[in-house]
Design an enzyme around this catalytic site. Sequence first.
Site, PDB file in Angstrom:
ATOM      1  N   ALA A  32       0.857  -1.192   0.000  1.00 37.45           N
ATOM      2  CA  ALA A  32       0.000   0.000   0.000  1.00 37.45           C
ATOM      3  C   ALA A  32       0.891   1.239   0.000  1.00 37.45           C
ATOM      4  O   ALA A  32       0.756   2.141   0.831  1.00 37.45           O
ATOM      5  CB  ALA A  32      -0.962  -0.008   1.188  1.00 37.45           C
ATOM      6  N   LEU A  33       1.787   1.255  -0.950  1.00 40.82           N
ATOM      7  CA  LEU A  33       2.883   2.226  -0.919  1.00 40.82           C
ATOM      8  C   LEU A  33       2.431   3.646  -1.249  1.00 40.82           C
ATOM      9  O   LEU A  33       1.497   3.852  -1.999  1.00 40.82           O
ATOM     10  CB  LEU A  33       3.966   1.802  -1.913  1.00 40.82           C
ATOM     11  CG  LEU A  33       4.549   0.410  -1.666  1.00 40.82           C
ATOM     12  CD1 LEU A  33       5.648   0.112  -2.668  1.00 40.82           C
ATOM     13  CD2 LEU A  33       5.080   0.269  -0.240  1.00 40.82           C
ATOM     14  N   GLY A  36       5.945   8.342   0.958  1.00 43.62           N
ATOM     15  CA  GLY A  36       6.826   8.136   2.112  1.00 43.62           C
ATOM     16  C   GLY A  36       7.711   6.912   1.901  1.00 43.62           C
ATOM     17  O   GLY A  36       8.932   6.953   2.120  1.00 43.62           O
ATOM     18  N   HIS A  37       7.098   5.814   1.438  1.00 43.01           N
ATOM     19  CA  HIS A  37       7.891   4.610   1.156  1.00 43.01           C
ATOM     20  C   HIS A  37       8.912   4.898   0.051  1.00 43.01           C
ATOM     21  O   HIS A  37      10.051   4.427   0.113  1.00 43.01           O
ATOM     22  CB  HIS A  37       6.990   3.467   0.681  1.00 43.01           C
ATOM     23  CG  HIS A  37       6.008   2.990   1.706  1.00 43.01           C
ATOM     24  ND1 HIS A  37       4.661   3.236   1.616  1.00 43.01           N
ATOM     25  CD2 HIS A  37       6.175   2.261   2.837  1.00 43.01           C
ATOM     26  CE1 HIS A  37       4.035   2.694   2.642  1.00 43.01           C
ATOM     27  NE2 HIS A  37       4.933   2.094   3.410  1.00 43.01           N
ATOM     28  N   GLN A  61       1.854  -9.070  13.538  1.00 47.15           N
ATOM     29  CA  GLN A  61       1.955  -7.756  14.190  1.00 47.15           C
ATOM     30  C   GLN A  61       0.606  -7.062  14.295  1.00 47.15           C
ATOM     31  O   GLN A  61       0.519  -5.931  14.746  1.00 47.15           O
ATOM     32  CB  GLN A  61       2.979  -6.866  13.492  1.00 47.15           C
ATOM     33  CG  GLN A  61       2.555  -6.309  12.146  1.00 47.15           C
ATOM     34  CD  GLN A  61       3.681  -5.515  11.501  1.00 47.15           C
ATOM     35  OE1 GLN A  61       4.641  -6.070  11.007  1.00 47.15           O
ATOM     36  NE2 GLN A  61       3.573  -4.194  11.507  1.00 47.15           N
ATOM     37  N   SER A 185       0.409   7.926   5.179  1.00 52.84           N
ATOM     38  CA  SER A 185       0.243   6.618   5.800  1.00 52.84           C
ATOM     39  C   SER A 185      -0.624   5.768   4.890  1.00 52.84           C
ATOM     40  O   SER A 185      -1.552   6.277   4.244  1.00 52.84           O
ATOM     41  CB  SER A 185      -0.462   6.776   7.156  1.00 52.84           C
ATOM     42  OG  SER A 185      -0.965   5.520   7.590  1.00 52.84           O
TER      43      SER A 185
HETATM   44  O1  PAF Z   1       6.304  -0.308   9.056  1.00 60.27           O
HETATM   45  C1  PAF Z   1       5.871  -1.306   8.470  1.00 60.27           C
HETATM   46  O2  PAF Z   1       5.335  -1.239   7.372  1.00 60.27           O
HETATM   47  C2  PAF Z   1       5.988  -2.670   9.143  1.00 60.27           C
HETATM   48  O3  PAF Z   1       5.802  -2.576  10.504  1.00 60.27           O
HETATM   49  C3  PAF Z   1       7.300  -3.412   8.801  1.00 60.27           C
HETATM   50  C4  PAF Z   1       8.516  -2.662   9.329  1.00 60.27           C
HETATM   51  C5  PAF Z   1       7.419  -3.583   7.306  1.00 60.27           C
HETATM   52  C6  PAF Z   1       7.296  -4.793   9.458  1.00 60.27           C
HETATM   53  O4  PAF Z   1       6.227  -5.562   9.019  1.00 60.27           O
END
Ligand code: PAF
Length: 285
Positions: A32-33, A36-37, A61, A185
Amino acid sequence: METVSTVAELRQHVRAWKKAGARVGVVPTMGALHEGHLSLVQAARAQADRVIATVFVNPIQFDNADDLETYPRTLAEDGRLLAAAGVDLLYVPTVAQMYPPGFATRISVSGVSEGLCGGARPGHFDGVATVVCKLFMQTLAECAFFGEKDFQQVQVVRRMVADLDLPIEIISCPTLREADGLALSSRNRRLNAAQRQVAVALPRALAACADEIATGADVATALERVVQQVRAAGFGPVDYVELRHADSLQPLATCPPGTPARVLAAAWLGDVRLIDGMAVPTVAG
Ligand code: PAF
């Protein structure tokens, strides 16, 4: 740009690059770039000879099944953006590949992972540390790039790397913002038009709070004002608004001049949880 999904394919490329003396950088993402990425990719291109991007929505996570399910997935578009940004290799492992039956290890970083997002999302940072460690081991990269928007995450990763002597340099990059100040985000795309208008209250309140603290305002009062302002603007529950030391993440009740400090917050807009943070400007003491 080639896309691979197994460690064997990934390592084949990395081995060849390293044999040729290349420094390898990795940009871990959940896809979902956004810009920022891409700014992380740019930093990686400037500091490494070869750049790997990873796209993996890491189930361990997420503390909330709905959040995992609704997390935006845009792999085809992500691939186009990464290729155009100059990524050499895209690694997209499957969940079965990352966590095969019998997988039983968790990395748990205490201290910096406690409170803030760690308090609001139990187990979140164990999941982050575990997957990031795996991605480091799989890619064998020499440097890794993370956005400062996830400020606590960067500190958790730095602590893990130091504690486990992982041979990788962590480079954090500044938060990118929309013209009105909203931090970029992947979750922003889940905001409807009305929520998007409200969202800007968070960075505005944080910036005002950071300035107030820098000029000697009472910390608790300044933090409480952020809660009031975002709630008045239309936000739902506020998970936290806190002042923390920028390196140790220790909570700060006061902010003597010269202290590297950050105001950090997380709050809900409908079912979207936004986080943001601002450095307290340093005012000469
Ligand atoms: O920041 C994120 O997108 C995630 O927490 C990461 C660092 C890729 C780990 O899954």
